[in-house]
Design a protein around this motif. Structure first.
Motif, PDB file in Angstrom:
ATOM      1  N   LEU A   1       0.865  -1.180   0.000  1.00  0.00           N
ATOM      2  CA  LEU A   1       0.000   0.000   0.000  1.00  0.00           C
ATOM      3  C   LEU A   1       0.897   1.225   0.000  1.00  0.00           C
ATOM      4  O   LEU A   1       1.788   1.347   0.853  1.00  0.00           O
ATOM      5  CB  LEU A   1      -0.865   0.048   1.260  1.00  0.00           C
ATOM      6  N   LEU A   2       0.688   2.126  -0.946  1.00  0.00           N
ATOM      7  CA  LEU A   2       1.388   3.401  -0.947  1.00  0.00           C
ATOM      8  C   LEU A   2       0.466   4.413  -0.289  1.00  0.00           C
ATOM      9  O   LEU A   2      -0.592   4.744  -0.823  1.00  0.00           O
ATOM     10  CB  LEU A   2       1.735   3.825  -2.376  1.00  0.00           C
ATOM     11  N   ILE A   3       0.848   4.866   0.884  1.00  0.00           N
ATOM     12  CA  ILE A   3       0.029   5.807   1.649  1.00  0.00           C
ATOM     13  C   ILE A   3       0.550   7.209   1.354  1.00  0.00           C
ATOM     14  O   ILE A   3       1.681   7.533   1.686  1.00  0.00           O
ATOM     15  CB  ILE A   3       0.099   5.502   3.151  1.00  0.00           C
ATOM     16  N   ARG A   4      -0.271   8.017   0.700  1.00  0.00           N
ATOM     17  CA  ARG A   4       0.111   9.385   0.331  1.00  0.00           C
ATOM     18  C   ARG A   4      -0.518  10.352   1.331  1.00  0.00           C
ATOM     19  O   ARG A   4      -1.736  10.342   1.510  1.00  0.00           O
ATOM     20  CB  ARG A   4      -0.351   9.709  -1.078  1.00  0.00           C
ATOM     21  N   ILE A   5       0.326  11.164   1.939  1.00  0.00           N
ATOM     22  CA  ILE A   5      -0.123  12.096   2.974  1.00  0.00           C
ATOM     23  C   ILE A   5       0.211  13.509   2.520  1.00  0.00           C
ATOM     24  O   ILE A   5       1.361  13.808   2.203  1.00  0.00           O
ATOM     25  CB  ILE A   5       0.570  11.803   4.316  1.00  0.00           C
ATOM     26  N   ASN A   6      -0.790  14.358   2.449  1.00  0.00           N
ATOM     27  CA  ASN A   6      -0.597  15.781   2.176  1.00  0.00           C
ATOM     28  C   ASN A   6      -0.901  16.523   3.471  1.00  0.00           C
ATOM     29  O   ASN A   6      -1.934  16.275   4.096  1.00  0.00           O
ATOM     30  CB  ASN A   6      -1.528  16.264   1.066  1.00  0.00           C
ATOM     31  N   TYR A   7      -0.023  17.439   3.824  1.00  0.00           N
ATOM     32  CA  TYR A   7      -0.184  18.156   5.089  1.00  0.00           C
ATOM     33  C   TYR A   7       0.294  19.598   4.944  1.00  0.00           C
ATOM     34  O   TYR A   7       1.023  19.935   4.009  1.00  0.00           O
ATOM     35  CB  TYR A   7       0.576  17.446   6.217  1.00  0.00           C
ATOM     36  N   ARG A   8      -0.135  20.415   5.887  1.00  0.00           N
ATOM     37  CA  ARG A   8       0.292  21.818   5.946  1.00  0.00           C
ATOM     38  C   ARG A   8       0.998  22.026   7.284  1.00  0.00           C
ATOM     39  O   ARG A   8       0.491  21.641   8.332  1.00  0.00           O
ATOM     40  CB  ARG A   8      -0.901  22.761   5.829  1.00  0.00           C
ATOM     41  N   VAL A   9       2.166  22.657   7.236  1.00  0.00           N
ATOM     42  CA  VAL A   9       2.897  23.000   8.451  1.00  0.00           C
ATOM     43  C   VAL A   9       2.213  24.226   9.037  1.00  0.00           C
ATOM     44  O   VAL A   9       2.112  25.257   8.386  1.00  0.00           O
ATOM     45  CB  VAL A   9       4.384  23.282   8.158  1.00  0.00           C
ATOM     46  N   ARG A  10       1.724  24.102  10.237  1.00  0.00           N
ATOM     47  CA  ARG A  10       0.926  25.171  10.849  1.00  0.00           C
ATOM     48  C   ARG A  10       1.695  26.480  10.998  1.00  0.00           C
ATOM     49  O   ARG A  10       1.164  27.550  10.743  1.00  0.00           O
ATOM     50  CB  ARG A  10       0.409  24.734  12.212  1.00  0.00           C
TER      51      ARG A  10
END
Length: 137
Positions: free
Chosen positions: A110-119
């Motif tokens: 499983l390729l888990i793709r995570i998009n996030y923003r640094v607060r």
């Protein structure tokens, strides 16, 4: 303004690189700021809850799916567990999106793709975390 930006980034942290590395001069390599956050995400996802005696709840529940069939139910559970763990244990980011997919070449991956923003800096980051599911057949 530049001094203010530097001060804001200090919140992101400085610490030992993960995995542990030594520089050519013999010192422990360090990770800084956004790199430190990316390494912290990998640590959260790689840790099985109960693995750390002093923090028994720390980690991500994806390891409970290790022998699950690679189907849409398992993918949805992995996405939920990743989002929940990062929301709980990484306060420096906002999780924007988590998506998991398989490949035809490696059906147990499983390729888990995570998009996030640094607060603190409002910068966007992404990470692909490979997670292997070994079906119990």
């Amino acid at each position: 303004m530049d001094g203010e930006r530097s001060t804001n980034r200090e919140f992101l942290g400085v610490g030992w690189r993960f995995p542990l590395q030594v520089t050519p001069s013999g010192r422990i390599a360090q990770a800084r700021y956004e790199q430190r956050i990316e390494e912290a995400i990998v640590i959260v996802l790689s840790t099985v809850p109960g693995e750390l005696p002093m923090l028994p709840e720390f980690g991500c529940g994806i390891h409970n799916t290790l022998f699950a069939p690679n189907d849409s139910r398992t993918v949805a559970l992995v996405v939920h567990d990743v989002r929940q763990a990062l929301t709980r244990y990484e306060p420096r980011i906002d999780v924007l999106d988590v998506h998991a997919e398989t490949t035809l070449d490696a059906p147990n991956l499983l390729l888990i793709r995570i998009n996030y923003r640094v607060r603190e800096t409002n910068s966007i980051g992404n990470l692909v975390y490979p997670f292997y599911i070994r079906e119990s057949r």
